[in-house]
Design a protein around this motif. Structure first.
Motif, PDB file in Angstrom:
ATOM      1  N   ASN A 243      -2.362   8.631  -6.606  1.00 47.26           N
ATOM      2  CA  ASN A 243      -1.176   8.345  -7.409  1.00 47.26           C
ATOM      3  C   ASN A 243      -1.333   7.117  -8.298  1.00 47.26           C
ATOM      4  N   VAL A 244      -2.285   6.232  -8.003  1.00 44.25           N
ATOM      5  CA  VAL A 244      -2.395   4.974  -8.740  1.00 44.25           C
ATOM      6  C   VAL A 244      -3.301   5.100  -9.956  1.00 44.25           C
ATOM      7  N   VAL A 245      -3.565   6.307 -10.415  1.00 42.57           N
ATOM      8  CA  VAL A 245      -4.471   6.516 -11.543  1.00 42.57           C
ATOM      9  C   VAL A 245      -4.013   5.744 -12.784  1.00 42.57           C
ATOM     10  N   ASN A 246      -2.695   5.517 -12.926  1.00 42.63           N
ATOM     11  CA  ASN A 246      -2.173   4.793 -14.090  1.00 42.63           C
ATOM     12  C   ASN A 246      -1.619   3.413 -13.731  1.00 42.63           C
TER      13      ASN A 246
ATOM     14  N   GLN B 265       5.828  11.078 -10.256  1.00 42.04           N
ATOM     15  CA  GLN B 265       4.980  10.095 -10.919  1.00 42.04           C
ATOM     16  C   GLN B 265       5.115  10.350 -12.417  1.00 42.04           C
ATOM     17  N   HIS B 266       5.663   9.385 -13.128  1.00 42.65           N
ATOM     18  CA  HIS B 266       5.874   9.486 -14.578  1.00 42.65           C
ATOM     19  C   HIS B 266       6.636  10.762 -14.933  1.00 42.65           C
ATOM     20  N   TRP B 267       6.047  11.670 -15.684  1.00 51.38           N
ATOM     21  CA  TRP B 267       6.792  12.830 -16.191  1.00 51.38           C
ATOM     22  C   TRP B 267       6.567  14.094 -15.368  1.00 51.38           C
ATOM     23  N   VAL B 268       6.011  13.949 -14.175  1.00 51.39           N
ATOM     24  CA  VAL B 268       5.758  15.099 -13.303  1.00 51.39           C
ATOM     25  C   VAL B 268       6.477  14.889 -11.969  1.00 51.39           C
ATOM     26  N   SER B 269       7.196  15.920 -11.517  1.00 59.03           N
ATOM     27  CA  SER B 269       7.875  15.854 -10.225  1.00 59.03           C
ATOM     28  C   SER B 269       7.582  17.112  -9.423  1.00 59.03           C
ATOM     29  N   ILE B 270       7.322  16.943  -8.138  1.00 65.23           N
ATOM     30  CA  ILE B 270       7.211  18.076  -7.217  1.00 65.23           C
ATOM     31  C   ILE B 270       8.619  18.446  -6.767  1.00 65.23           C
TER      32      ILE B 270
ATOM     33  N   TYR C  63       0.827  -1.205   0.000  1.00 68.66           N
ATOM     34  CA  TYR C  63       0.000   0.000   0.000  1.00 68.66           C
ATOM     35  C   TYR C  63       0.865   1.260   0.000  1.00 68.66           C
ATOM     36  N   ALA C  64       1.893   1.283   0.830  1.00 67.84           N
ATOM     37  CA  ALA C  64       2.715   2.481   0.986  1.00 67.84           C
ATOM     38  C   ALA C  64       3.610   2.725  -0.231  1.00 67.84           C
ATOM     39  N   ILE C  65       4.481   1.752  -0.532  1.00 73.01           N
ATOM     40  CA  ILE C  65       5.413   1.917  -1.646  1.00 73.01           C
ATOM     41  C   ILE C  65       4.671   1.903  -2.973  1.00 73.01           C
ATOM     42  N   GLY C  66       3.614   1.112  -3.040  1.00 70.95           N
ATOM     43  CA  GLY C  66       2.852   1.012  -4.285  1.00 70.95           C
ATOM     44  C   GLY C  66       2.106   2.276  -4.645  1.00 70.95           C
ATOM     45  N   THR C  67       1.822   3.137  -3.681  1.00 74.58           N
ATOM     46  CA  THR C  67       1.214   4.437  -3.991  1.00 74.58           C
ATOM     47  C   THR C  67       2.274   5.522  -4.092  1.00 74.58           C
ATOM     48  N   ARG C  68       3.285   5.491  -3.225  1.00 77.25           N
ATOM     49  CA  ARG C  68       4.340   6.511  -3.268  1.00 77.25           C
ATOM     50  C   ARG C  68       5.128   6.440  -4.581  1.00 77.25           C
ATOM     51  N   HIS C  69       5.328   5.241  -5.089  1.00 80.94           N
ATOM     52  CA  HIS C  69       6.104   5.053  -6.326  1.00 80.94           C
ATOM     53  C   HIS C  69       5.270   4.301  -7.361  1.00 80.94           C
ATOM     54  N   ALA C  70       4.001   4.640  -7.454  1.00 79.74           N
ATOM     55  CA  ALA C  70       3.080   3.891  -8.315  1.00 79.74           C
ATOM     56  C   ALA C  70       3.539   3.840  -9.766  1.00 79.74           C
ATOM     57  N   TRP C  71       4.179   4.885 -10.247  1.00 81.48           N
ATOM     58  CA  TRP C  71       4.559   4.977 -11.657  1.00 81.48           C
ATOM     59  C   TRP C  71       5.552   3.895 -12.076  1.00 81.48           C
ATOM     60  N   ARG C  72       6.203   3.253 -11.120  1.00 86.06           N
ATOM     61  CA  ARG C  72       7.201   2.243 -11.450  1.00 86.06           C
ATOM     62  C   ARG C  72       6.592   0.865 -11.671  1.00 86.06           C
TER      63      ARG C  72
END
Length: 259
Positions: free
Chosen positions: A121-124, A208-213, A72-81
């Motif tokens: 974050n898991v939209v994709n 997430q993908h091509w966007v970074s804060i 849940y934690a890593i899968g949302t924090r780094h969902a794009w991977r």
């Protein structure tokens, strides 16, 4: 468990071997899969991708119980991977354990590792979660029900939930003696999605993908970015709690036509 010590050194022959590379990082020093625990998972992933032939668009993250918390934690924090995340018998957020009453500074610290609060974050990413309705341990079914309700309020984010009439140990019910890998082979990550959402409260997981804060307005409170590339190539960006962000033009879907 009564005979565990008698068999701990027994040799076992696998009954099935999937056509996948399967690794099991333990998360060094992990507490809520933060810091070293999270980094251990990402380092193992990088190491395998560096030394073996890996389709970066078919990487799957999974975990059971405490590992489910990590999923849940890593899968949302780094969902794009990840193409797919499988959280089994875990809790979407450690905040659910506390029952409230935490100091604000503690709540902000835990929230940025909370899959419940980072679900956008898991939209994709195909995010699958599984739980037993008779789970009587600390990973309560009501926590997962709250996650489903949170997803239902998010536009474009789909819940992939599965419930079993079972207790806590649902690993083999999910894996089905390896047959789960057949369904995992059908899911792929889109490396260049038109819409990207980023929810983050720190800079270790701000992409997430091509966007970074790049800069949060108030650290470590959550900041949010939603960026969409339209059919005309124009990019629309919404943000909240973010003072600076960056776009990776090379991995955006419209390439040089994007404006």
């Amino acid at each position: 468990w009564l005979t565990y010590d008698e068999h701990v050194y027994d040799e076992y022959t696998p009954r099935w071997t999937p056509d996948w590379i399967v690794v099991a990082p333990t998360g060094f020093g992990q507490i809520m899969w933060r810091w070293m625990g999270e980094q251990d998972v990402l380092d193992v992933l990088d190491d395998v991708e560096r030394h073996y032939h890996v389709d970066e668009n078919q990487v799957v993250l999974g975990g059971l119980s405490n590992g489910g918390v990590g999923a849940y934690a890593i899968g949302t924090r780094h969902a794009w991977r990840f193409a797919t995340v499988q959280a089994m018998a875990g809790a979407p957020s450690w905040l659910q354990y506390t029952g409230g009453g935490l100091r604000e500074v503690t709540t902000n610290e835990v929230r940025r590792y909370s899959g419940l609060h980072l679900a956008e974050n898991v939209v994709n990413t195909t995010f699958r979660y599984y739980h037993g309705r008779e789970d009587g341990g600390p990973m309560r079914p009501s926590y997962v029900e709250a996650y489903t309700r949170a997803l239902s309020r998010l536009e474009g984010v789909t819940a992939h939930e599965t419930w079993f009439d079972a207790g806590h140990d649902i690993l083999y019910r999910v894996h089905r003696h390896g047959r789960v890998y057949t369904s995992l082979a059908d899911t792929h990550r889109d490396p260049r999605p038109r819409e990207v959402r980023v929810m983050s409260g720190d800079y270790r997981a701000a992409r997430q993908h091509w966007v970074s804060i790049e800069r949060l307005e108030v650290f470590p409170e959550l900041g949010r970015v939603r960026a969409v590339v339209g059919e005309d190539g124009n990019v629309t960006i919404e943000s909240n709690g973010v003072t600076s962000l960056s776009l990776d033009i090379a991995t955006m879907p419209a390439g040089e036509t994007t404006r």
